[in-house]
Design an enzyme around this catalytic site. Structure first.
Site, PDB file in Angstrom:
ATOM      1  N   GLU A   1      76.134  47.947   2.605  1.00 24.20           N
ATOM      2  CA  GLU A   1      76.379  48.874   1.495  1.00 24.20           C
ATOM      3  C   GLU A   1      77.350  48.240   0.504  1.00 24.20           C
ATOM      4  O   GLU A   1      78.539  48.101   0.784  1.00 24.20           O
ATOM      5  CB  GLU A   1      76.956  50.187   2.025  1.00 24.20           C
ATOM      6  CG  GLU A   1      77.394  51.176   0.950  1.00 24.20           C
ATOM      7  CD  GLU A   1      78.259  52.298   1.496  1.00 24.20           C
ATOM      8  OE1 GLU A   1      79.026  52.889   0.703  1.00 24.20           O
ATOM      9  OE2 GLU A   1      78.180  52.575   2.711  1.00 24.20           O
TER      10      GLU A   1
ATOM     11  N   THR B   1      79.406  54.671  -3.055  1.00 30.38           N
ATOM     12  CA  THR B   1      80.251  55.234  -4.118  1.00 30.38           C
ATOM     13  C   THR B   1      79.381  55.662  -5.294  1.00 30.38           C
ATOM     14  O   THR B   1      79.705  55.434  -6.454  1.00 30.38           O
ATOM     15  CB  THR B   1      81.346  54.240  -4.573  1.00 30.38           C
ATOM     16  OG1 THR B   1      81.889  53.569  -3.432  1.00 30.38           O
ATOM     17  CG2 THR B   1      82.486  54.992  -5.267  1.00 30.38           C
TER      18      THR B   1
ATOM     19  N   LYS C   1      77.589  61.220   6.174  1.00 23.96           N
ATOM     20  CA  LYS C   1      78.743  60.341   6.320  1.00 23.96           C
ATOM     21  C   LYS C   1      79.992  61.195   6.497  1.00 23.96           C
ATOM     22  O   LYS C   1      80.356  61.969   5.611  1.00 23.96           O
ATOM     23  CB  LYS C   1      78.900  59.446   5.077  1.00 23.96           C
ATOM     24  CG  LYS C   1      80.073  58.491   5.188  1.00 23.96           C
ATOM     25  CD  LYS C   1      80.161  57.580   3.979  1.00 23.96           C
ATOM     26  CE  LYS C   1      80.865  58.234   2.809  1.00 23.96           C
ATOM     27  NZ  LYS C   1      81.173  57.266   1.734  1.00 23.96           N
TER      28      LYS C   1
END
Length: 209
Positions: free
Chosen positions: A39, A69, A129
């Site tokens: 990621e 993000t 998450k």
């Protein structure tokens, strides 16, 4: 496919660095160390270039590359255009979820409370998450698994080799490895072998080896 790889590796790596000149070499080092899900984040300059280069060499490095993000629809669209195979948000964002669903891209939504977990699943998240994981600990995840036994949880934030197995034992599908595996300094210096070894160490820890 992303969940299958996470289930097998039990880990993904989030990469934050001010400069990444050779993302393919970085992905290759991580994948050969046992962590294939990578990621990159929008806090890294030129993240779209980095993702595009990584995806273009996927057959070489064997990594599955996504973008984290992702905080608004524009970022989601840019990440997908660059070739991201999955998206990750720090918190709940319905617009990002909608863009990803429309594109058929799996996404992980950040959540902490039970209500946030429910919202993430309502919007179609492939996994949730748990962030920041360091704030709550594995015991909290074990409690969440009670009402949400079928949710794929991926703790992120402050997880390291010494705690990774505890998170998996508490019910995590996989855990997120950060700077303890891939530091900005190691990336800057091109220390690919060192990064590979750190990934191997983390991978062994998360599998309880």
């Amino acid at each position: 496919m992303i969940l299958d790889i996470l289930r097998a590796d039990r880990a993904l790596t989030v990469v934050r660095a001010p400069r990444i000149e050779d993302p393919a070499a970085l992905c290759r080092a991580l994948a050969s160390g046992g962590i294939r899900t990578v990621e990159f984040t929008f806090t890294t300059p030129e993240v779209e270039r980095i993702v595009a280069e990584s995806v273009a060499t996927a057959a070489d490095h064997g990594a599955v590359v996504g973008v984290g993000t992702v905080t608004d629809e524009a970022k989601a669209e840019a990440a997908i255009a660059a070739g991201a195979r999955f998206l990750v948000t720090p918190g709940l964002h319905e617009g990002v979820a909608a863009v990803a669903r429309e594109a058929g891209i799996p996404f992980l939504l950040g959540a902490l409370s039970p209500s946030e977990v429910m919202r993430a699943m309502e919007w179609g998240a492939a996994a949730v998450k748990i962030f920041p994981a360091s704030l709550v600990g594995p015991g909290y995840l074990k409690d969440l698994r009670g009402p949400f036994p079928d949710v794929a949880f991926v703790p992120s934030g402050g997880v390291h080799a010494g705690t990774a197995a505890d998170w998996v034992a508490a019910g995590a599908l996989a855990v997120t490895a950060g700077s303890s595996v891939v530091s900005a300094a190691a990336i800057e210096a091109g220390q690919w072998q060192a990064i590979r070894e750190q990934a191997k160490t983390f991978s062994a820890a998360v599998h309880g080896v």
